[in-house]
Write an enzyme that holds these catalytic residues in place. Structure first.
Site, short mmCIF file in Angstrom:
data_model
loop_
_atom_site.label_atom_id
_atom_site.label_comp_id
_atom_site.label_asym_id
_atom_site.label_seq_id
_atom_site.Cartn_x
_atom_site.Cartn_y
_atom_site.Cartn_z
CB SER A 25 -0.90 0.01 1.23
OG SER A 25 -1.64 1.19 1.29
N GLY A 50 -3.67 3.86 1.10
CA GLY A 50 -4.54 3.93 2.27
C GLY A 50 -5.71 4.88 2.01
CG LEU A 77 -2.87 7.62 5.93
CD1 LEU A 77 -3.86 7.36 7.06
CD2 LEU A 77 -2.70 6.36 5.09
CG ASN A 131 -2.52 1.54 7.97
OD1 ASN A 131 -1.89 1.14 8.95
ND2 ASN A 131 -2.21 2.64 7.31
CB CYS A 134 -4.50 5.08 11.82
SG CYS A 134 -4.38 4.44 10.15
CB THR A 197 7.04 2.67 7.81
OG1 THR A 197 5.91 3.36 8.33
CG2 THR A 197 6.93 2.61 6.30
N GLY A 221 12.20 0.02 3.26
CA GLY A 221 13.30 -0.36 2.37
C GLY A 221 14.23 -1.40 2.99
N GLY A 247 8.42 -5.65 3.88
CA GLY A 247 9.45 -4.88 4.56
C GLY A 247 10.80 -5.09 3.91
CB THR A 270 10.88 1.04 -0.33
OG1 THR A 270 10.07 1.52 0.76
CG2 THR A 270 11.98 2.03 -0.60
#
Ligand code: FMN
Length: 307
Positions: A25, A50, A77, A131, A134, A197, A221, A247, A270
């Site tokens: 995403s 998202g 977002l 997700n 948040c 992340t 990344g 990831g 990434t």
């Protein structure tokens, strides 16, 4: 060669992927128009940006900072909102053979529920990815995914609202990601995806100021790959539902590590911002590996490295 994987065997609709490679995403927009430079239909699934109840402009600039082995982002977002997604994007996706998973985000449980309700029965939407990284505005801004109770709360509420297959995307910033994974599985998730992340920051020493307008952002990344891999390994050992690994996956070998750790599918984020063809290159690399090793079913590799 069989590359098919099932991510929601308990769900009436199921979520059968032609292969285990998905986009992550936020790294390929809505995969329509010019945001994609290759035939996205060849992937196992697409996860869109998202999506919130109302459209959002996102955070103030700068939103991106490069980092050794990865990047920081605080995009915040930015998205068109659920109604525009239903009007403009879902009809396009409905013509595709690749399933599209809508990543949803909210500031309250009510918002998640409302988005899920609006997406119910929309042709072109194959599943939801919730997700939970948040901030929960009703709990002083702690992330929903930070603890098992609040993660289970949002999962159960969305579960009651949707008949779609539901992935819950876990945050590595949770104190106990295994406890959170178990809680969302018990609350009705069909699968978990991880990781989002990691909270991070960078400072401009000339200006003596944080580089990101938002001060902190999310690290993604190659730098996060070993962390993500360990979390996927541990979560896959703790829950009975499929795990989607994410990831730092940049090569087919990375993807195979996640699959051998126990992931049923993988998401590429990434890496696709550096090489837009990365998800497809990774898929082709997995196929070559299987041919070379005489493996005729991807399911034989899932969890192959588990001790
Ligand atoms: C620019 C950018 C935007 C992102 N937006 C979202 C998002 O909207 N929703 C979400 O769940 N994750 C989002 N992510 C997280 C990714 O989907 C992924 O979980 C994370 O980047 C780790 O994978 P990677 O190292 O392959 O990028 C975003 C990541 C990046 C780099």
């Amino acid at each position: 060669m069989n590359l098919c994987v099932q991510l929601a065997s308990q769900n009436r609709r199921g979520l059968l992927l032609a292969n285990p490679v998905m986009t992550a995403s936020g790294t390929c927009g809505y995969a329509d128009g010019e945001s994609c430079l290759y035939d996205i239909q060849r992937l196992g699934a697409v996860v869109c940006k998202g999506t919130t109840l109302e459209s959002r402009e996102g955070n103030i600039q700068p939103r991106i900072a490069e980092n050794n082995g990865g990047m920081l982002n605080a995009v915040g977002l930015q998205n068109i909102g659920v109604d525009a997604l239903i009007r403009e994007k879902a009809p396009v996706w409905n013509k595709w053979k690749v399933p599209v998973i809508v990543n949803i985000a909210g500031a309250t449980i009510k918002e998640y529920v409302e988005i899920a309700a609006r997406l119910e029965g929309v042709a072109g939407v194959s599943a939801l990815e919730v997700n939970i990284s948040c901030p929960n505005v009703k709990a002083g801004g702690a992330e929903f995914g930070a603890c098992a109770a609040s993660a289970a709360g949002v999962t159960a509420a969305v579960r009651k609202t949707t008949t779609l297959p539901m992935l819950v995307k876990l945050t590595p910033d949770a104190g106990d990601i295994i406890g959170v994974a178990k809680a969302v599985a018990a609350a009705g998730a069909d699968a978990v995806s991880l990781i989002n992340t990691l909270k991070a920051m960078a400072i401009d020493i000339e200006k003596r100021k944080p580089i990101l307008g938002n001060i902190t952002g999310g690290l993604s990344g190659p730098a996060i790959k070993p962390v993500a891999l360990a979390m996927v390994y541990e979560v896959a050992g703790a829950v009975d539902i499929p795990v989607v690994g994410c990831g730092g996956i940049t090569t087919a070998a990375d993807a195979l590590e996640f699959i051998m750790a126990g992931a049923t599918a993988v998401q590429v984020g990434t890496a696709a911002l550096v090489n837009p063809r990365a998800p497809l290159d990774i898929l082709e690399g997995i196929e070559s590996f299987m041919t070379e090793k005489g493996v005729n079913d991807i399911n034989q590799l899932i969890g192959a490295a588990r001790c």
